[in-house]
Design a protein around this motif. Structure first.
Motif, PDB file in Angstrom:
ATOM      1  N   PHE A   3       5.754   4.479  -3.036  1.00  0.00           N
ATOM      2  CA  PHE A   3       4.690   5.324  -3.582  1.00  0.00           C
ATOM      3  C   PHE A   3       4.639   5.243  -5.107  1.00  0.00           C
ATOM      4  N   GLN A  26       2.917   2.011  -6.050  1.00  0.00           N
ATOM      5  CA  GLN A  26       1.475   2.092  -5.834  1.00  0.00           C
ATOM      6  C   GLN A  26       0.808   2.930  -6.910  1.00  0.00           C
ATOM      7  N   ALA A  27       1.455   3.962  -7.367  1.00  0.00           N
ATOM      8  CA  ALA A  27       0.891   4.807  -8.409  1.00  0.00           C
ATOM      9  C   ALA A  27       0.782   4.039  -9.724  1.00  0.00           C
ATOM     10  N   GLN A  28       1.732   3.145  -9.981  1.00  0.00           N
ATOM     11  CA  GLN A  28       1.699   2.355 -11.211  1.00  0.00           C
ATOM     12  C   GLN A  28       0.705   1.207 -11.115  1.00  0.00           C
ATOM     13  N   ASN A  29       0.473   0.670  -9.933  1.00  0.00           N
ATOM     14  CA  ASN A  29      -0.435  -0.453  -9.721  1.00  0.00           C
ATOM     15  C   ASN A  29      -1.431  -0.117  -8.608  1.00  0.00           C
ATOM     16  N   PRO A  30      -2.348   0.841  -8.865  1.00  0.00           N
ATOM     17  CA  PRO A  30      -3.270   1.221  -7.803  1.00  0.00           C
ATOM     18  C   PRO A  30      -4.223   0.070  -7.473  1.00  0.00           C
ATOM     19  N   VAL A  31      -4.598   0.000  -6.220  1.00  0.00           N
ATOM     20  CA  VAL A  31      -5.576  -1.002  -5.799  1.00  0.00           C
ATOM     21  C   VAL A  31      -6.954  -0.365  -5.910  1.00  0.00           C
ATOM     22  N   HIS A  32      -7.785  -0.961  -6.730  1.00  0.00           N
ATOM     23  CA  HIS A  32      -9.158  -0.491  -6.883  1.00  0.00           C
ATOM     24  C   HIS A  32     -10.045  -1.323  -5.971  1.00  0.00           C
ATOM     25  N   LYS A  33     -11.054  -0.687  -5.395  1.00  0.00           N
ATOM     26  CA  LYS A  33     -11.982  -1.355  -4.495  1.00  0.00           C
ATOM     27  C   LYS A  33     -13.396  -1.056  -4.979  1.00  0.00           C
ATOM     28  N   THR A  35      -5.289  -7.003  -8.714  1.00  0.00           N
ATOM     29  CA  THR A  35      -5.251  -6.389  -7.392  1.00  0.00           C
ATOM     30  C   THR A  35      -6.575  -5.706  -7.054  1.00  0.00           C
ATOM     31  N   THR A  36      -7.495  -5.678  -7.992  1.00  0.00           N
ATOM     32  CA  THR A  36      -8.802  -5.069  -7.752  1.00  0.00           C
ATOM     33  C   THR A  36      -9.565  -5.874  -6.705  1.00  0.00           C
TER      34      THR A  36
END
Length: 136
Positions: free
Chosen positions: A16, A19-26, A56-57
């Protein structure tokens, strides 16, 4: 046993935290214009999104109606840029309704593009799944 549970809890928190440091944007982008300056701007904004938000976007451009030309070989002014962005993971989708209604030869659709049954339905489904939305 307690050590195993503690290790599992630590591992879950680590996932978690990552994921918070490298959020996946869509982001789904609806393109419904034949204006080639808008096409250029939309693709420039896609490049800018990837630069600002990271690789990762997830980005999908959906072309339908008048916008289908961006994905047609011989009509598009953006063939090289579409190929470049597709190689970086951007998805390009052509609307099958538009292809059928305009009697577009499927062989002329850029090889980097896939299709969706309905461009507007694809946009709605992406929004319902939590994707950010841009319209051109």
């Amino acid at each position: 046993m307690k050590k195993s549970i503690l290790s599992l809890i630590i591992a879950i928190f680590a996932v978690f935290a990552a994921q918070a440091q490298n959020p996946v944007h869509k982001v789904v982008i609806q393109l419904n214009t034949s204006d080639t300056l808008v096409w250029h701007g939309a693709l420039k904004n896609i490049s800018n999104l990837q630069t600002a938000l990271g690789k990762t976007t997830q980005i999908e451009l959906v072309a339908h109606g008048s916008g289908i030309g961006i994905l047609i070989d011989g009509k598009t002014t953006q063939k090289a840029k579409v190929a470049e962005l597709a190689a970086m993971g951007v998805l390009f989708k052509a609307c099958e309704n538009t292809i059928r209604e305009r009697k577009i030869d499927r062989a002329t659709i850029l090889t980097q593009a896939g299709t969706v049954p309905s461009g507007v339905a694809e946009v709605v489904l992406k929004q319902e799944a939590g994707w950010a939305y841009l319209k051109y």
